[in-house]
Scaffold this motif. Sequence first.
Motif, PDB file in Angstrom:
ATOM      1  N   ASP A  49       0.853  -1.188   0.000  1.00  0.00           N
ATOM      2  CA  ASP A  49       0.000   0.000   0.000  1.00  0.00           C
ATOM      3  C   ASP A  49       0.898   1.251   0.000  1.00  0.00           C
ATOM      4  O   ASP A  49       1.620   1.495   0.972  1.00  0.00           O
ATOM      5  N   THR A 222      -4.755  17.415  12.066  1.00  0.00           N
ATOM      6  CA  THR A 222      -4.906  17.240  10.610  1.00  0.00           C
ATOM      7  C   THR A 222      -5.641  15.961  10.225  1.00  0.00           C
ATOM      8  O   THR A 222      -6.040  15.814   9.068  1.00  0.00           O
ATOM      9  N   GLY A 225      -4.225  14.355   7.147  1.00  0.00           N
ATOM     10  CA  GLY A 225      -4.329  15.018   5.843  1.00  0.00           C
ATOM     11  C   GLY A 225      -3.489  16.272   5.766  1.00  0.00           C
ATOM     12  O   GLY A 225      -2.703  16.536   6.678  1.00  0.00           O
ATOM     13  N   GLY A 227      -4.968  14.872   2.167  1.00  0.00           N
ATOM     14  CA  GLY A 227      -4.611  13.601   1.523  1.00  0.00           C
ATOM     15  C   GLY A 227      -4.026  12.686   2.581  1.00  0.00           C
ATOM     16  O   GLY A 227      -4.673  12.414   3.585  1.00  0.00           O
ATOM     17  N   ASN A 228      -2.776  12.283   2.375  1.00  0.00           N
ATOM     18  CA  ASN A 228      -2.089  11.491   3.396  1.00  0.00           C
ATOM     19  C   ASN A 228      -0.799  12.204   3.819  1.00  0.00           C
ATOM     20  O   ASN A 228       0.138  11.567   4.287  1.00  0.00           O
ATOM     21  N   ARG A 243     -11.320   2.711  11.291  1.00  0.00           N
ATOM     22  CA  ARG A 243     -12.121   3.242  10.177  1.00  0.00           C
ATOM     23  C   ARG A 243     -12.529   2.069   9.283  1.00  0.00           C
ATOM     24  O   ARG A 243     -13.659   1.961   8.875  1.00  0.00           O
ATOM     25  N   ASN A 244     -11.522   1.201   9.011  1.00  0.00           N
ATOM     26  CA  ASN A 244     -11.806   0.066   8.126  1.00  0.00           C
ATOM     27  C   ASN A 244     -12.228  -1.176   8.911  1.00  0.00           C
ATOM     28  O   ASN A 244     -12.652  -2.156   8.315  1.00  0.00           O
TER      29      ASN A 244
ATOM     30  N   GLN B 236      -9.834  17.344   6.147  1.00  0.00           N
ATOM     31  CA  GLN B 236     -10.108  15.924   6.370  1.00  0.00           C
ATOM     32  C   GLN B 236     -11.455  15.793   7.074  1.00  0.00           C
ATOM     33  O   GLN B 236     -11.521  15.829   8.299  1.00  0.00           O
ATOM     34  N   ASN B 418     -16.863   2.373   5.435  1.00  0.00           N
ATOM     35  CA  ASN B 418     -15.964   3.321   6.109  1.00  0.00           C
ATOM     36  C   ASN B 418     -14.614   3.384   5.410  1.00  0.00           C
ATOM     37  O   ASN B 418     -14.044   4.464   5.239  1.00  0.00           O
ATOM     38  N   ALA B 419     -14.085   2.207   5.042  1.00  0.00           N
ATOM     39  CA  ALA B 419     -12.770   2.146   4.394  1.00  0.00           C
ATOM     40  C   ALA B 419     -12.829   2.851   3.040  1.00  0.00           C
ATOM     41  O   ALA B 419     -11.933   3.613   2.676  1.00  0.00           O
ATOM     42  N   ASP B 421     -15.051   5.137   2.058  1.00  0.00           N
ATOM     43  CA  ASP B 421     -15.318   6.562   2.252  1.00  0.00           C
ATOM     44  C   ASP B 421     -14.043   7.310   2.648  1.00  0.00           C
ATOM     45  O   ASP B 421     -13.802   8.427   2.196  1.00  0.00           O
ATOM     46  N   THR B 422     -13.218   6.672   3.509  1.00  0.00           N
ATOM     47  CA  THR B 422     -11.964   7.310   3.932  1.00  0.00           C
ATOM     48  C   THR B 422     -11.025   7.461   2.733  1.00  0.00           C
ATOM     49  O   THR B 422     -10.369   8.500   2.579  1.00  0.00           O
ATOM     50  N   ASN B 426      -9.534  10.985   1.356  1.00  0.00           N
ATOM     51  CA  ASN B 426      -8.100  11.256   1.185  1.00  0.00           C
ATOM     52  C   ASN B 426      -7.769  11.573  -0.276  1.00  0.00           C
ATOM     53  O   ASN B 426      -6.953  12.460  -0.554  1.00  0.00           O
ATOM     54  N   GLN B 448      -6.429   1.295  -2.750  1.00  0.00           N
ATOM     55  CA  GLN B 448      -6.849   1.122  -1.347  1.00  0.00           C
ATOM     56  C   GLN B 448      -8.227   0.470  -1.237  1.00  0.00           C
ATOM     57  O   GLN B 448      -8.499  -0.287  -0.316  1.00  0.00           O
ATOM     58  N   TYR B 452     -11.408  -4.189  -0.487  1.00  0.00           N
ATOM     59  CA  TYR B 452     -12.696  -4.183   0.211  1.00  0.00           C
ATOM     60  C   TYR B 452     -13.862  -4.447  -0.747  1.00  0.00           C
ATOM     61  O   TYR B 452     -14.955  -4.779  -0.311  1.00  0.00           O
TER      62      TYR B 452
END
Lengths: 278, 455
Positions: A49, A222, A225, A227-228, A243-244, B236, B418-419, B421-422, B426, B448, B452
Amino acid sequence: MLPALVATLAVVVFPLFYSFGLSFYHYVLTDPRNIHFDGLTNYAHAFSDPTFRNSIGTTLIYGLGTVTAELLLGMVFAITVNSLTFGQGLIRTAMLVPVFMTPAVVAFMWRFMLHPDMGIINYFLGLAGFGHPVWLGDPKLALPSIMGVEIWRNTPFMFLVFLAGMQSLPLELFEAAAVDGASFWQQFRRLTLPLLMPLILVAVIIRGMDALREFDTIFIMTGGGPGNATETIAISTYRYSFRNYDMGLGSAVSYVIFAIVFLFGLYFVRRMNRTRVD
Amino acid sequence: MSRQDADPTFLTRRRFVGALAASAAGLALSACAQPAAAPAATAAPPASNATSASTSNATSAPGANAAATAPAALRGATIRFGALSNYKGDALEKTFPDFEKATGIKVEIDKLPNANLADKLTVSFASGSPDYDVSMMDETWIAGLAPYLTNIDNLVARDNVDLKQYVPNGLAAGVYNGTRVAMPLDPNVMMLWLRKDLLAAKDIPTPTTFDEVIAAAEKLNDPANGVAGISVSGGQDSQVSALVEFLLWNAGGEIITPDRKFGFDSPAGIQALQTYQRIIKSAPPGVLAYTYAEQIDAFYTGKAAMVFYWASIGPDATNPQKSSVAANVGWASVPNAQRGVWNLGISKDSKNVDAAWEWIKWISGPDGSTEFTTNGGGHSPRFDVINSPAFQQRYPWAPDFLKALDGARNRPQVPSWNAIDTAIMNMTTSVLSGQKPPEDAIKGADQQVAPYLSA
């Protein structure tokens, strides 16, 4: 003794091993019928990733940058205050304020101060004709901004440690060096620094481990963010886990932080032992 | 007799530990106790364009007497209820005395912020020993929570709940894979909130499509006088993904394609991101750091002529105590707006399913829903309540709300929403902040999201 041991096993050792085991599983909370052993897939997924690979770099920049700055500033402040003949107590007390503040409060306070429209910093910059930078929304400014906050919060810790160390050094050595004609810089390089080295290494280990795991300040200011741009491994871990809801991947990523912090600690502890032998 | 036995004030280690334990228990109990209800969001003042399109009488709806028919065996039961720690949770809490009076069932509420409630529900429901019998849940959580929720279809059929009284697009949010696992509490939809005076000054008619909204924003944008054309989020925040998803729909795309691919990886996805880039040129200067709070605040304080946001801000936007532009606030529905329904679902591991169902039936029924909306908690999912004169007076945008909800789109019902949407958030902020061009950002997000979608 036994209750303490049981408590430690229950809240430290067990979760540590449990989460290590979890890192080899496909374990997504929203997919409960599909939990299975998955080997090294989570680790492979993490390293494939690009966002996660980027977060390793961000973590190292954040950790090394903030600790180096805190070390240098802490040393400069300690030398300056140590040479003062009055007001040391007042400065020491004032410097304690950021250390005593809760990280979340510090993060919110700075987030408001750095607000592009309503922040006090942009208010004064605007008056001086420097415009209104979007500190936390511009990818070039966001990471330096949160690093600045971290440095503001933790430099006093370094300062207090170094000042206490300097004040405990034997005066005779410095008097003898002065009689021999050693300059301030020579005294600092040949006496102060070597004598303070064990203390410096301890301070760097403590602060380094904290900085590499830093979460709350970044999350509040932040959220990783824009972005990342400010996503560290700790923020990635939160994203994967909460989140995931991918507990397997989250655990794998948290062991990457563990490995980095462990190697960092190991290096500095060895340096410290060598310094002590020398 | 030793001194510690004779003197009650003498502090032994045992007494100290005991006192410490008692204090800890006291603290824990006080933390669990129900806090006093905080003031709810102030309701909107009556407006001149209120319409009275009442089609039925609230008290005549089937299910109106659900509380009265609650089984006697449930009297004295206590249910644990997870709710949002905002005006919605406060409004719900105010209804407890009436519910308890009607059914004899007590409700213990635990109020948490949005993200914490989602985390807590997912973790605690997955553990098999849920913290709550029943909880509020956003529609995007339903797919992920569905394996842990009670099938409500049987309860609806058993108690003859008349589902025709519910707005169909709100009712649909609680169904996953053909099974109803939740009932709607508070449907929400994105609407355009605007300054009637500023639009009139530039002779701009009320926009009816989002293309017209963008054109109006560009005309209204007046940085020299400190008024932006439109306020959006650029930091964010989940509002960023909400807007870009809407822009994707407007460009003819889907978030997840029928062959389960990431829909932004398409010309429509690129167009959506480019449109967002265009919109922020008419937004306030600090927009890249804006979350939802700054987004709506810019409108309330007169720094933006329009805001595209959820209908739930209506009461505050039209309240002079909360908004300095309240007197000039107008509204409009826009096609393809995003839907967001707050639902109520029951844990399948709950030992109080029947009592929890009585609560859902009552609060989503005419009496409870009327009380909830009167307390300022939000909109009602029921036609009979929405069309009642009292509701139309309190929420004068109700006709536009119904129109927007009718034409609204919903986010895909996938467990890992959620994954996804995040990743969308981003992707969008990296484009808005100039880190990446849309094509590169989409490729990164696709990588990413892909795991999922295949799961």
